[in-house]
Scaffold this motif. Structure first.
Motif, PDB file in Angstrom:
ATOM      1  N   ARG A   1       0.820  -1.221   0.000  1.00  0.00           N
ATOM      2  CA  ARG A   1       0.000   0.000   0.000  1.00  0.00           C
ATOM      3  C   ARG A   1       0.851   1.268   0.000  1.00  0.00           C
ATOM      4  NH1 ARG A   1      -4.539   2.271  -0.057  1.00  0.00           N
ATOM      5  NH2 ARG A   1      -5.150   3.959   1.319  1.00  0.00           N
ATOM      6  N   SER A   2       1.909   1.310   0.790  1.00  0.00           N
ATOM      7  CA  SER A   2       2.738   2.513   0.882  1.00  0.00           C
ATOM      8  C   SER A   2       4.089   2.133   1.476  1.00  0.00           C
ATOM      9  CB  SER A   2       2.063   3.571   1.755  1.00  0.00           C
ATOM     10  OG  SER A   2       2.104   3.201   3.127  1.00  0.00           O
TER      11      SER A   2
ATOM     12  N   ASN B   1       4.883   2.549   4.357  1.00  0.00           N
ATOM     13  CA  ASN B   1       4.602   1.979   5.671  1.00  0.00           C
ATOM     14  C   ASN B   1       4.483   0.462   5.641  1.00  0.00           C
ATOM     15  OD1 ASN B   1       4.611   4.483   6.923  1.00  0.00           O
ATOM     16  ND2 ASN B   1       2.411   4.770   6.683  1.00  0.00           N
TER      17      ASN B   1
ATOM     18  N   ALA C   1       8.081   9.762  -3.357  1.00  0.00           N
ATOM     19  CA  ALA C   1       7.136   8.751  -2.882  1.00  0.00           C
ATOM     20  C   ALA C   1       6.233   9.419  -1.860  1.00  0.00           C
ATOM     21  CB  ALA C   1       7.860   7.562  -2.272  1.00  0.00           C
ATOM     22  N   ASN C   2       4.974   9.567  -2.191  1.00  0.00           N
ATOM     23  CA  ASN C   2       3.999  10.117  -1.248  1.00  0.00           C
ATOM     24  C   ASN C   2       3.431   8.976  -0.419  1.00  0.00           C
ATOM     25  OD1 ASN C   2       4.278  12.701  -2.471  1.00  0.00           O
ATOM     26  ND2 ASN C   2       2.843  12.083  -4.066  1.00  0.00           N
ATOM     27  N   THR C   3       3.244   9.221   0.874  1.00  0.00           N
ATOM     28  CA  THR C   3       2.749   8.177   1.766  1.00  0.00           C
ATOM     29  C   THR C   3       1.562   8.703   2.564  1.00  0.00           C
ATOM     30  OG1 THR C   3       4.950   7.208   1.937  1.00  0.00           O
ATOM     31  CG2 THR C   3       3.374   6.601   3.640  1.00  0.00           C
TER      32      THR C   3
ATOM     33  N   GLN D   1      -0.561  10.944  -1.117  1.00  0.00           N
ATOM     34  CA  GLN D   1      -0.710   9.695  -1.869  1.00  0.00           C
ATOM     35  C   GLN D   1      -2.143   9.573  -2.372  1.00  0.00           C
ATOM     36  OE1 GLN D   1       0.320   6.123   0.309  1.00  0.00           O
ATOM     37  NE2 GLN D   1       0.259   4.864  -1.531  1.00  0.00           N
TER      38      GLN D   1
ATOM     39  N   GLY E   1      -3.420   3.926  -3.725  1.00  0.00           N
ATOM     40  CA  GLY E   1      -2.997   3.108  -2.593  1.00  0.00           C
ATOM     41  C   GLY E   1      -2.151   1.918  -2.994  1.00  0.00           C
TER      42      GLY E   1
ATOM     43  N   LEU F   1       2.217   1.296  -3.392  1.00  0.00           N
ATOM     44  CA  LEU F   1       3.538   1.919  -3.305  1.00  0.00           C
ATOM     45  C   LEU F   1       4.039   2.274  -4.699  1.00  0.00           C
ATOM     46  CD1 LEU F   1       6.069   2.698  -1.658  1.00  0.00           C
ATOM     47  CD2 LEU F   1       6.857   0.347  -1.988  1.00  0.00           C
TER      48      LEU F   1
END
Length: 114
Positions: free
Chosen positions: A48-49, A51, A86-88, A94, A97, A99
């Motif tokens: 997803r990200s 994270n 990279a937006n999270t 972001q 959803g 990565l």
């Protein structure tokens, strides 16, 4: 994931202008480019990200950054300079959803691009 647009691109179900593909990654031209060179690089595995990146994904992320460097050279921005974004999460900007990393270059980039 069946409802993820980037997963659909990775599966070849949604047309895109592919710049690079291997068993683990795909890179394609952004449909709303913010710079003369604007590629989106994603792992085919749905994360997803940032994270969701774990120690088990470290080799994949290293490979991804190696491909970003290679694409910067192939698209002629390695010497002049480029940005990787990279937006999270929602507050981080972001939108999709899955990565993904943006490779932007081909012009002087101001602080608001990316």
């Amino acid at each position: 994931m069946s409802d993820c647009i980037f997963c659909q691109i990775a599966l070849g179900k949604v047309p895109s202008e592919i710049a690079y593909e291997d068993d683990e990654l795909i890179a394609f031209k952004d449909i709303q480019p913010l710079a003369p060179v604007h590629l989106v690089i994603i792992p085919k595995k749905h994360l997803r990200s940032l994270n969701d990146v774990t120690p088990e994904n470290e080799r994949l992320i290293g490979h991804l950054f190696g491909i970003i460097r290679r694409l910067a050279g192939e698209f002629g921005v390695a010497e002049s300079g480029y940005r990787v974004v990279a937006n999270t999460g929602t507050d981080g900007g972001q939108v999709v959803g899955h990565l993904h990393f943006h490779l932007l270059g081909g012009q002087a980039l101001n602080a608001r691009i990316g």
